[in-house]
Design a protein around this motif. Structure first.
Motif, mmCIF file in Angstrom:
data_model
loop_
_atom_site.group_PDB
_atom_site.id
_atom_site.type_symbol
_atom_site.label_atom_id
_atom_site.label_comp_id
_atom_site.label_asym_id
_atom_site.label_seq_id
_atom_site.Cartn_x
_atom_site.Cartn_y
_atom_site.Cartn_z
ATOM 1 N N ALA A 1 16.152 -19.991 -28.506
ATOM 2 C CA ALA A 1 17.130 -20.966 -28.018
ATOM 3 C C ALA A 1 17.813 -20.473 -26.750
ATOM 4 C CB ALA A 1 18.170 -21.252 -29.109
ATOM 5 N N GLU B 1 20.428 -23.006 -38.982
ATOM 6 C CA GLU B 1 20.093 -23.929 -37.904
ATOM 7 C C GLU B 1 20.456 -23.303 -36.560
ATOM 8 O OE1 GLU B 1 20.670 -28.291 -39.993
ATOM 9 O OE2 GLU B 1 22.372 -27.362 -38.975
ATOM 10 N N ALA C 1 20.356 -24.530 -32.474
ATOM 11 C CA ALA C 1 20.138 -25.637 -31.538
ATOM 12 C C ALA C 1 20.531 -25.192 -30.141
ATOM 13 C CB ALA C 1 20.934 -26.863 -31.970
ATOM 14 N N ASP C 2 19.941 -25.860 -29.134
ATOM 15 C CA ASP C 2 20.279 -25.556 -27.740
ATOM 16 C C ASP C 2 20.302 -26.852 -26.946
ATOM 17 O OD1 ASP C 2 17.579 -26.003 -26.340
ATOM 18 O OD2 ASP C 2 17.013 -24.559 -27.903
ATOM 19 N N ASP C 3 20.738 -26.753 -25.702
ATOM 20 C CA ASP C 3 20.793 -27.922 -24.829
ATOM 21 C C ASP C 3 19.702 -27.877 -23.763
ATOM 22 O OD1 ASP C 3 21.734 -25.818 -23.369
ATOM 23 O OD2 ASP C 3 23.466 -26.881 -22.534
ATOM 24 N N TYR D 1 11.200 -28.191 -37.527
ATOM 25 C CA TYR D 1 11.911 -28.711 -36.362
ATOM 26 C C TYR D 1 12.720 -29.910 -36.839
ATOM 27 C CZ TYR D 1 12.835 -30.253 -31.590
ATOM 28 O OH TYR D 1 13.444 -30.610 -30.415
ATOM 29 N N ASP E 1 21.574 -34.171 -31.449
ATOM 30 C CA ASP E 1 23.026 -34.030 -31.321
ATOM 31 C C ASP E 1 23.348 -34.181 -29.839
ATOM 32 O OD1 ASP E 1 25.662 -33.229 -31.158
ATOM 33 O OD2 ASP E 1 25.440 -31.665 -32.669
ATOM 34 N N TYR F 1 23.912 -31.027 -28.145
ATOM 35 C CA TYR F 1 22.772 -30.107 -28.093
ATOM 36 C C TYR F 1 21.496 -30.930 -28.109
ATOM 37 C CZ TYR F 1 26.259 -26.591 -29.251
ATOM 38 O OH TYR F 1 27.365 -25.775 -29.239
ATOM 39 N N HIS G 1 15.973 -28.054 -31.849
ATOM 40 C CA HIS G 1 16.817 -27.867 -33.032
ATOM 41 C C HIS G 1 15.914 -27.365 -34.156
ATOM 42 C CE1 HIS G 1 20.126 -29.666 -35.840
ATOM 43 N NE2 HIS G 1 19.871 -28.390 -36.080
ATOM 44 N N ARG H 1 15.218 -25.106 -37.782
ATOM 45 C CA ARG H 1 15.906 -24.944 -39.070
ATOM 46 C C ARG H 1 15.041 -24.101 -40.010
ATOM 47 N NH1 ARG H 1 16.809 -30.506 -41.247
ATOM 48 N NH2 ARG H 1 18.548 -30.545 -39.766
#
Length: 462
Positions: free
Chosen positions: A363, A385, A387-389, A440, A445, A448, A452, A454
């Motif tokens: 990430a 979890e 997540a990144d942008d 995945y 979000d 983000y 994502h 998990r």
């Protein structure tokens, strides 16, 4: 020199068991039939002796025994049956010619209206035979009297012996027919199995595309063939995956080796083109890539090896997640959001930490500004979890992204966190090894919008 007898085949063993079962059944049935016949004949012999004695007793009850002679109690040529009449003192007053002049056949003296039944051995007609004696008390003129009616049991014994011999003789061909029928039936039933064995024996590791023919029906043989074909399919798939893995690993290992080789050749032939520090920097960097790749390959091999059982203890996934998120925050110029709730699992701490680290590094490598690390529980499942942008993963790649040596197009550069396409494969392998899975998450979000990922693992003692 010791000789070891080979174990008979399934066909022979089945035949022997069937013949033994039939033989046991025949023996049991034969014993029951012989016993029933003996009981029936024995009862008939007793009834015949009673009937003969009753006829004489009826005459004595009417007329007395004063005029009774041997001819009156004679058996009309039937030497197997004799009658003897005794007076009140127990002296024979009339006897069958076969026992004329002999003392009383028995010492029983039943009172009038009563009888006694016994079996004794009597020497009659020059042989000792067992006789069934029915002694009856009779009241008549000049009485009381005792009428003793004896009938030989030799016909009963002979009939039982003949029946036993007949059953024994008849059992031999029956057992032979049974053995032949079972042997052929089992052979016919096993022939499809033999055909499948030959087909599988002819399949080599070079060509796993062949399959065994499915026999008709939906019985055990058909299901066995289906299972064999399914197993061959899995072997072919595993072989293909192994070949692709070897090819990809060779390619990835060749890249840093080629870089090192090129740098050394340039340094050797053109000393002015590359300084010693530059050469050392290239060799160190590529050697690090090699070491990382080899370590990843070894870790993947351990996750695939079911015989390798690393120690399992209680692990706080939230502690591991906070530690890895803090490491990423201190080493990268990113905003790292940490949301951790208690999540205890049972597993190997170092492997679980490696899985979380790979997700965080992945990430952080692709994020633009922000990364979020979160742990929580969902029923009986612990969830991690990350997540990144960043740019995210195209929908068509969200399943295969966990395969080995699979990278997104924008990730085809050298870096950390599984740059050779093994980082997410290691995550999936570790999760599966701990009874869970990696996935995945298709839950975008706005904060983000990138990837994502998990990990789901069973909670401790759940």
């Amino acid at each position: 020199m010791r000789f070891q007898l080979s174990r008979p085949g399934l066909r022979t063993r089945t035949t022997l068991v069937a013949v033994a079962a039939v033989a046991g059944t025949l023996v049991l049935a034969g014993i029951v039939v012989v016993l029933l016949l003996g009981w029936s004949l024995d009862k008939a012999t007793t009834e015949d002796a009673r009937s003969a004695g009753r006829q004489v007793g009826n005459e004595i009850a009417k007329e007395g025994a004063r005029d009774l002679t041997s001819s009156d109690v004679a058996s009309s040529g039937d030497s197997a049956s004799v009658i003897q009449v005794l007076d009140r003192t127990g002296r024979p007053i009339a006897s069958d010619p076969a026992i004329s002049g002999r003392p009383p056949l028995t010492g029983d003296r039943p009172t009038p209206g009563h009888e006694s039944v016994e079996t004794v051995t009597l020497p009659i007609n020059g042989t000792d035979e067992d006789y069934r004696l029915v002694s009856a008390g009779v009241s008549g003129p000049g009485g009381p009297y005792t009428v003793i009616s004896a009938r030989s049991l030799d016909p009963v014994t002979q009939a039982s012996a003949r029946l036993s011999l007949l059953l024994g003789i008849a059992a031999v061909p029956l057992l032979a027919i049974c053995a032949l029928a079972v042997y052929r039936a089992v052979g016919s039933a096993l022939w499809p199995v033999e055909r499948m064995r030959r087909a599988v024996a002819e399949i080599s590791t070079r060509d796993l595309s062949r399959r065994v023919d499915l026999p008709p029906g939906n019985d055990e043989i058909h299901r066995l063939a289906t299972t064999l074909n399914s197993m061959l399919g899995r072997l072919a798939s595993a072989q293909g995956a192994q070949r692709r893995f070897v090819a990809d690993a060779s390619h990835e290992l060749r890249s840093p080796l080629n870089t090192i080789t090129t740098a050394l050749e340039v340094s050797a032939h053109h000393p002015d083109a590359m300084s010693a520090d530059e050469l050392l920097d290239v060799v160190s960097r590529e050697t690090g890539r090699l070491r990382e790749l080899v370590d990843d390959l070894l870790l993947l091999a351990r996750t695939d090896d079911t015989t390798d059982k690393p120690p399992h203890t209680e692990v706080d996934l939230d502690d591991l997640a906070r530690a890895e998120a803090g490491r990423a925050r201190s080493t990268r110029a990113l905003e790292v959001e940490i949301r951790t709730g208690p999540a205890k699992v049972t597993g190997n701490p170092s492997q679980l930490q490696r899985a979380i680290r790979n997700l965080v590094d992945n990430a952080a490598e692709h994020a633009r500004h922000r990364v979020r690390v979160r742990t929580r529980t969902d029923g009986a499942t612990a969830v991690v979890e990350v997540a990144d942008d960043g740019p995210g993963v195209p929908p068509q790649d969200r399943v295969r992204i966990f395969e080995r040596f699979v990278r997104r197009d924008d990730a085809r550069h050298h870096g950390t966190g599984g740059s050779a396409g093994l980082g997410l494969a290691i995550v999936a392998g570790i999760a599966a090894r701990h009874g869970g899975h990696a996935e995945y998450a298709d839950t975008p979000d706005p904060a983000y919008p990138g990837a994502h990922f998990r990990i789901r693992l069973p909670l401790k003692d759940s």
